[in-house]
Design a protein around this motif. Structure first.
Motif, PDB file in Angstrom:
ATOM      1  N   LYS A 188       0.848  -1.190   0.000  1.00  0.00           N
ATOM      2  CA  LYS A 188       0.000   0.000   0.000  1.00  0.00           C
ATOM      3  C   LYS A 188       0.886   1.244   0.000  1.00  0.00           C
ATOM      4  O   LYS A 188       1.855   1.313   0.746  1.00  0.00           O
ATOM      5  N   PRO A 189       0.580   2.236  -0.843  1.00  0.00           N
ATOM      6  CA  PRO A 189       1.385   3.458  -0.823  1.00  0.00           C
ATOM      7  C   PRO A 189       1.285   4.167   0.525  1.00  0.00           C
ATOM      8  O   PRO A 189       0.254   4.108   1.194  1.00  0.00           O
ATOM      9  N   ASN A 190       2.364   4.810   0.912  1.00  0.00           N
ATOM     10  CA  ASN A 190       2.411   5.565   2.156  1.00  0.00           C
ATOM     11  C   ASN A 190       2.367   7.046   1.798  1.00  0.00           C
ATOM     12  O   ASN A 190       3.267   7.554   1.138  1.00  0.00           O
ATOM     13  N   THR A 191       1.314   7.737   2.216  1.00  0.00           N
ATOM     14  CA  THR A 191       1.150   9.146   1.896  1.00  0.00           C
ATOM     15  C   THR A 191       1.288   9.981   3.154  1.00  0.00           C
ATOM     16  O   THR A 191       0.588   9.754   4.140  1.00  0.00           O
ATOM     17  N   ILE A 192       2.215  10.929   3.087  1.00  0.00           N
ATOM     18  CA  ILE A 192       2.491  11.820   4.220  1.00  0.00           C
ATOM     19  C   ILE A 192       2.148  13.237   3.807  1.00  0.00           C
ATOM     20  O   ILE A 192       2.548  13.700   2.738  1.00  0.00           O
ATOM     21  N   LEU A 193       1.401  13.915   4.660  1.00  0.00           N
ATOM     22  CA  LEU A 193       1.098  15.333   4.474  1.00  0.00           C
ATOM     23  C   LEU A 193       2.010  16.123   5.395  1.00  0.00           C
ATOM     24  O   LEU A 193       1.991  15.928   6.615  1.00  0.00           O
ATOM     25  N   CYS A 194       2.830  16.994   4.815  1.00  0.00           N
ATOM     26  CA  CYS A 194       3.750  17.839   5.583  1.00  0.00           C
ATOM     27  C   CYS A 194       3.163  19.246   5.632  1.00  0.00           C
ATOM     28  O   CYS A 194       2.713  19.765   4.601  1.00  0.00           O
ATOM     29  N   ILE A 195       3.183  19.846   6.819  1.00  0.00           N
ATOM     30  CA  ILE A 195       2.511  21.134   7.019  1.00  0.00           C
ATOM     31  C   ILE A 195       3.436  22.131   7.690  1.00  0.00           C
ATOM     32  O   ILE A 195       4.049  21.838   8.714  1.00  0.00           O
ATOM     33  N   ASP A 196       3.502  23.312   7.094  1.00  0.00           N
ATOM     34  CA  ASP A 196       4.070  24.478   7.757  1.00  0.00           C
ATOM     35  C   ASP A 196       2.872  25.346   8.122  1.00  0.00           C
ATOM     36  O   ASP A 196       2.192  25.882   7.243  1.00  0.00           O
ATOM     37  N   ALA A 197       2.589  25.456   9.410  1.00  0.00           N
ATOM     38  CA  ALA A 197       1.378  26.134   9.862  1.00  0.00           C
ATOM     39  C   ALA A 197       1.684  27.503  10.456  1.00  0.00           C
ATOM     40  O   ALA A 197       2.702  27.691  11.117  1.00  0.00           O
ATOM     41  N   SER A 198       0.792  28.424  10.187  1.00  0.00           N
ATOM     42  CA  SER A 198       0.785  29.705  10.897  1.00  0.00           C
ATOM     43  C   SER A 198      -0.672  29.986  11.221  1.00  0.00           C
ATOM     44  O   SER A 198      -1.529  29.129  11.034  1.00  0.00           O
ATOM     45  N   THR A 199      -0.971  31.173  11.657  1.00  0.00           N
ATOM     46  CA  THR A 199      -2.356  31.479  11.996  1.00  0.00           C
ATOM     47  C   THR A 199      -3.172  31.879  10.772  1.00  0.00           C
ATOM     48  O   THR A 199      -4.383  31.945  10.839  1.00  0.00           O
ATOM     49  N   THR A 200      -2.508  32.135   9.653  1.00  0.00           N
ATOM     50  CA  THR A 200      -3.199  32.577   8.441  1.00  0.00           C
ATOM     51  C   THR A 200      -2.823  31.771   7.216  1.00  0.00           C
ATOM     52  O   THR A 200      -3.645  31.524   6.355  1.00  0.00           O
ATOM     53  N   ASN A 201      -1.582  31.340   7.122  1.00  0.00           N
ATOM     54  CA  ASN A 201      -1.032  30.763   5.909  1.00  0.00           C
ATOM     55  C   ASN A 201      -0.493  29.367   6.200  1.00  0.00           C
ATOM     56  O   ASN A 201       0.299  29.198   7.126  1.00  0.00           O
ATOM     57  N   PHE A 202      -0.912  28.398   5.397  1.00  0.00           N
ATOM     58  CA  PHE A 202      -0.510  27.013   5.609  1.00  0.00           C
ATOM     59  C   PHE A 202       0.125  26.474   4.333  1.00  0.00           C
ATOM     60  O   PHE A 202      -0.508  26.457   3.287  1.00  0.00           O
ATOM     61  N   GLY A 203       1.371  26.043   4.437  1.00  0.00           N
ATOM     62  CA  GLY A 203       2.010  25.357   3.323  1.00  0.00           C
ATOM     63  C   GLY A 203       1.775  23.870   3.475  1.00  0.00           C
ATOM     64  O   GLY A 203       1.976  23.309   4.560  1.00  0.00           O
TER      65      GLY A 203
END
Length: 161
Positions: free
Chosen positions: A5-20
């Motif tokens: 099964k493929p392994n999918t990872i979501l990587c997040i750079d979080a702020s209070t307004t802008n999310f990468g």
């Protein structure tokens, strides 16, 4: 023969307004997004962030794990307190969907990616580094938030070789 099964990872750079956001499947970058939720951080905005991420999870491929960039602690910082509120909210959302969550400290990411600068110069260096890793996506790496989400994923790959 058992199919892996493929392994999918979501990587997040979080702020209070802008999310990468950067999705990696089996170590390969497959999607990027920058999510903006404007307004003063209050309960209504937290609900908007929750709804936005509910939609992200419903509209994209199944995520097996989430990795956040852990912010550098700043003593008496209201901005850091706000970011931690947002991250806590998102951790609750991911756990409610049985998605494990982890984080990598921002200083570890800078160290592993060779980023020496701080502040505005550090943000520009993050963008430059992400564009160097993925030159064919240079036009899509438009914010330091997207760049940092990519670098979270790249650092995760280094740490988990």
């Amino acid at each position: 023969m058992k199919i892996k099964k493929p392994n999918t990872i979501l990587c997040i750079d979080a702020s209070t307004t802008n999310f990468g956001l950067a999705w990696f499947m089996d170590g390969q970058l497959i999607e990027l997004r920058n999510v903006v939720v404007k307004g003063k951080l209050d309960i209504e905005k937290l609900k908007m962030i929750w709804d936005e991420f509910q939609n992200e999870l419903d509209d994209t491929i199944k995520v097996d794990q989430v990795i956040f960039e852990k912010p550098v602690p700043v003593q008496f910082s209201s901005a850091l307190t706000s970011i931690n509120q947002v991250i806590g909210l998102l951790i609750g959302l991911f756990y409610s969907r049985n998605i494990p969550v982890d984080w990598i400290h921002a200083m570890t990411i800078k160290s592993k990616m060779g980023i020496k600068a701080h502040g505005k110069e550090g943000k520009l260096e993050s963008i430059k580094t992400a564009r160097a890793l993925y030159p064919f996506l240079a036009n899509e790496i438009t914010t330091d938030h997207i760049a940092d989400a990519i670098l979270v994923g790249e650092t995760y790959k280094i740490l988990n070789k």
